[in-house]
Design an enzyme around this catalytic site. Structure first.
Site, PDB file in Angstrom:
ATOM      1  N   HIS A 115       1.457 -31.937   7.346  1.00 40.22           N
ATOM      2  CA  HIS A 115       1.295 -30.486   7.445  1.00 40.22           C
ATOM      3  C   HIS A 115       2.518 -29.796   6.819  1.00 40.22           C
ATOM      4  O   HIS A 115       3.655 -30.093   7.168  1.00 40.22           O
ATOM      5  CB  HIS A 115       1.099 -30.039   8.892  1.00 40.22           C
ATOM      6  N   ALA A 116       2.257 -28.861   5.884  1.00 43.28           N
ATOM      7  CA  ALA A 116       3.345 -28.263   5.106  1.00 43.28           C
ATOM      8  C   ALA A 116       4.320 -27.486   5.978  1.00 43.28           C
ATOM      9  O   ALA A 116       3.926 -26.827   6.934  1.00 43.28           O
ATOM     10  CB  ALA A 116       2.754 -27.326   4.049  1.00 43.28           C
TER      11      ALA A 116
ATOM     12  N   HIS B 222       3.742 -19.840  -0.027  1.00 46.07           N
ATOM     13  CA  HIS B 222       3.915 -19.593   1.411  1.00 46.07           C
ATOM     14  C   HIS B 222       5.220 -20.238   1.898  1.00 46.07           C
ATOM     15  O   HIS B 222       6.038 -19.594   2.557  1.00 46.07           O
ATOM     16  CB  HIS B 222       2.706 -20.160   2.172  1.00 46.07           C
ATOM     17  N   GLU B 223       5.398 -21.494   1.566  1.00 44.70           N
ATOM     18  CA  GLU B 223       6.581 -22.222   2.058  1.00 44.70           C
ATOM     19  C   GLU B 223       7.869 -21.669   1.446  1.00 44.70           C
ATOM     20  O   GLU B 223       8.880 -21.524   2.126  1.00 44.70           O
ATOM     21  CB  GLU B 223       6.452 -23.726   1.765  1.00 44.70           C
TER      22      GLU B 223
ATOM     23  N   HIS C 143       9.208 -18.761   3.239  1.00 44.89           N
ATOM     24  CA  HIS C 143      10.049 -19.104   4.398  1.00 44.89           C
ATOM     25  C   HIS C 143      11.484 -19.368   3.930  1.00 44.89           C
ATOM     26  O   HIS C 143      12.445 -18.889   4.522  1.00 44.89           O
ATOM     27  CB  HIS C 143       9.527 -20.361   5.090  1.00 44.89           C
TER      28      HIS C 143
ATOM     29  N   GLU D 122       5.645 -15.625   8.447  1.00 47.20           N
ATOM     30  CA  GLU D 122       4.431 -16.221   7.876  1.00 47.20           C
ATOM     31  C   GLU D 122       3.826 -15.351   6.765  1.00 47.20           C
ATOM     32  O   GLU D 122       3.054 -15.838   5.950  1.00 47.20           O
ATOM     33  CB  GLU D 122       3.402 -16.463   8.979  1.00 47.20           C
TER      34      GLU D 122
ATOM     35  N   HIS E 252      -1.356 -27.353  14.923  1.00 44.94           N
ATOM     36  CA  HIS E 252      -0.441 -26.524  15.713  1.00 44.94           C
ATOM     37  C   HIS E 252      -0.585 -26.725  17.218  1.00 44.94           C
ATOM     38  O   HIS E 252       0.307 -26.367  17.967  1.00 44.94           O
ATOM     39  CB  HIS E 252      -0.641 -25.048  15.340  1.00 44.94           C
TER      40      HIS E 252
ATOM     41  N   TYR F  29      -0.027 -16.159  12.588  1.00 43.07           N
ATOM     42  CA  TYR F  29      -0.769 -16.203  11.318  1.00 43.07           C
ATOM     43  C   TYR F  29      -1.808 -15.086  11.243  1.00 43.07           C
ATOM     44  O   TYR F  29      -2.117 -14.580  10.172  1.00 43.07           O
ATOM     45  CB  TYR F  29      -1.447 -17.557  11.127  1.00 43.07           C
TER      46      TYR F  29
END
Ligand code: X8Z
Ligand code: ZN
Length: 580
Positions: free
Chosen positions: A321-322, A351-352, A355, A379, A479, A489
């Site tokens: 999971h990323a 997305h990552e 962060h 997020e 999750h 999210y």
């Protein structure tokens, strides 16, 4: 005690020592977690659990110790730091050391069980993991193969169920020792408003978007009935979710081919384009970095490229999971992904990296403020950037043909809606369920029934066949075993459109929101940075205002973005069943 409250320097000294100690432990925990997540063995599991236990223990002790200071006599900054200290945990260990160890062990074990899940598809040559089974969900159009892959993966929940119910009991015990009613109440307290107001806030946002979701649902269901027949897809009922192209039906983008508006061609397919151009995973990541740099943000440090895990190693078990990491809270940024060459993963990369860029922007804040304004902001950041991956931007990267006829707006918007609008009730329902589990209104004997009740009610989906209480389907979503709160999210899916609208305006880009890209706009970059560098130092409405000029979360940006599609869907649905 009285002397502490009387001495105004005491709270500063306490906080400064606490921040030093927490930073030390955070680095150690990050290192242990990284090694565990990229090399799962019984040893790394034990090391990660031990480091986590230690850092939770210290945080809880400090949060309890902070009670001796009189909040009324503190500066606003100190008051906020102490509040954040108390709220910083998503998992609170009970004070008994053995129980605390058991709790962090349970989370590490659940995550390991999830990562080791495998299923041998009917007639297949070898057992597949979540990625392989997900590929069947996205690519196959054979109802039996879809059902088999879905059911096969969901068996993983069985091995998680008992650990989960024990974890709920222990985590609640810890949260109660810290003064919260239960773990869900702790999670809901992190939004600079009373938890009861937060519930109303979420419901308000959901009401803003629900009619649009129902309209999309009705259109999609009708097209699936046309493809699979009314025996398989009921014309008036919930959609059997294995037909929706994703293991949890949280995004329906991959079945776009079945749903394309009549008269539009297949539409632009980013996955195909990436493959045809021979794009590699590091190149996909470099494109992502290039976008952030075009906004005037700095390059990623060389260590990012040396230490990240960008693809799945063949020789060992990892958490696929990323995720994005900030190991030393200075410059050791990394991402961990089992990236595949797909349009979906191109989005996940942005997305990552969002962060990582957020983490770097607040690195100058004191330790307790090194976080986003609220978790939905974290997020939303990278997704906001990904909304700017327009056909024109892809043409600029050489990934789309600039001479090709512009894609029909309905096609473009439908594809995005299948990812973003389909997600909304899913983003809400996971924690609706968990909040009830944590507050005891859902008992362990009804975990699965209540899970499907909620999913049917909000998402309008159903499992391929009835599910009993020997199954534990929430455990098949990362999750839940990994103890990551999820409503963030949902918030992010609303906020990213609010952010996008503000940044597009700031960049001075004309035209409809869904065609607008902020690529290359340093003005937009400055706005973004002004928000990000605040970290958690101010209540989130201040951060929202720094970026958008607004102080309320609002789905207006989302509704404006999709307005042309919504009108079209409502017209398509006229005279047809809507709802379930
Ligand atoms: O978990 C994630 C990210 C890591 S924070 C990849 N997401 C949610 C999910 O995959 O379920 C992003 C969207 C929703
Ligand atoms: Zn994320």
């Amino acid at each position: 005690m009285a002397s502490d409250t009387a001495d105004p320097g005491a709270v500063d000294r306490f906080l400064s020592a606490a921040e030093d100690q927490l930073l030390d432990l955070a680095v150690e925990t990050n290192q242990a977690d990284w090694v565990h997540a990229t090399y799962i063995t019984p040893d790394t599991e034990a090391l990660a659990a031990r480091a986590t236990a230690r850092s939770i223990r210290t945080t809880v002790d400090l949060a309890k110790a902070s009670r001796r200071f009189d909040a009324a006599a503190m500066t606003e900054v100190d008051r906020r730091k102490i509040r954040l200290l108390r709220l910083s945990l998503t998992l609170v260990a009970p004070s008994d050391p053995l129980t605390a160890r058991e709790l962090s062990g349970l989370v590490a074990t659940m995550e390991g069980t999830f990562a080791r899940g495998r299923h041998l598809p009917r007639g297949g040559p070898e057992p597949l993991d979540l990625q392989g089974l997900s590929r069947i969900l996205t690519e196959s159009r054979d109802p039996d193969a879809l059902e088999d892959a879905w059911t096969g993966w969901h068996r993983v929940g069985r091995g998680i169920r008992d650990d989960f119910s024990r974890y709920v009991a222990l985590a609640n015990q810890g949260a109660q020792e810290l003064g919260f009613d239960d773990t869900g109440a702790l999670w809901r307290s992190k939004y600079d408003m009373p938890p009861a107001d937060f519930l109303k806030e979420i419901e308000r946002l959901w009401q803003q978007v629900e009619p649009f979701y129902r309209s999309l649902h009705a259109y999609v269901r009708r097209r699936l009935v046309a493809r699979y027949g009314p025996q398989r897809v009921p014309e008036h009922g919930p959609i059997p979710l294995h037909f929706l192209g994703n293991m949890w039906a949280q995004s329906w983008e991959t079945v776009y081919d079945l749903l394309a508006p009549p008269g539009t061609a297949g539409g632009f397919d980013l996955t195909r384009s990436l493959v045809e151009h021979g794009t590699t995973v590091p190149q996909m990541v470099a494109h992502g970095e290039g976008f952030f740099r075009s906004l005037g943000l700095p390059p990623l440090p060389p260590s990012f490229w040396e230490r990240s895990m960008l693809t799945r190693p063949k020789d060992r078990e990892v958490v696929c999971h990323a995720s994005a990491w900030d190991i030393d809270q200075v410059d050791d940024l990394r991402i961990k992904m089992c990236t595949e060459i797909t349009g979906e993963d191109f989005g996940v990369i942005h997305h990552e990296l969002g962060h990582n860029y957020y983490q770097r922007a607040y690195a100058d804040q004191p330790y307790l403020f090194r976080d986003s304004a609220h978790d939905g902001f974290h997020e939303a950041l990278g997704d906001t950037i990904a909304l700017s991956i327009t056909p024109a931007y892809l043409a600029r990267l050489g990934l789309a043909d600039p001479a090709a006829p512009a894609e029909d707006d309905r096609a473009l918007l439908l594809r995005t809606a299948l990812a973003k609008i389909a997600f909304l009730p899913f983003g809400y329902v996971i924690d609706l369920w968990r909040w009830k589990v944590f507050d005891g209104s859902i008992a362990p004997g009804e975990y699965n029934r209540t899970w499907w009740d909620l999913r049917r009610r909000y998402q309008g989906v159903a499992p391929p066949a009835p599910r009993g209480e020997d199954e534990f389907d929430p455990g098949a979503k990362y999750h839940v075993p990994a103890n990551v709160p999820y409503v963030r999210y949902f918030l992010a899916h609303i906020l990213q459109f609010q952010f996008h609208r503000a940044l597009v305006r700031e960049a001075g880009v004309e035209g409809p929101l869904h065609r607008a890209s902020i690529y290359g706009s340093e003005a937009a970059g400055r706005r973004l940075l002004a928000m990000m560098r605040l970290g958690a130092s101010r209540p989130w409405p201040d951060a929202l205002e720094a970026l958008t000029g607004e102080r309320q979360m609002d789905a207006g940006g989302l509704l404006e973005y999709f307005a042309p599609l919504r009108a079209w869907l409502d017209e398509q649905n006229r005279g047809h069943p809507v709802g379930w």
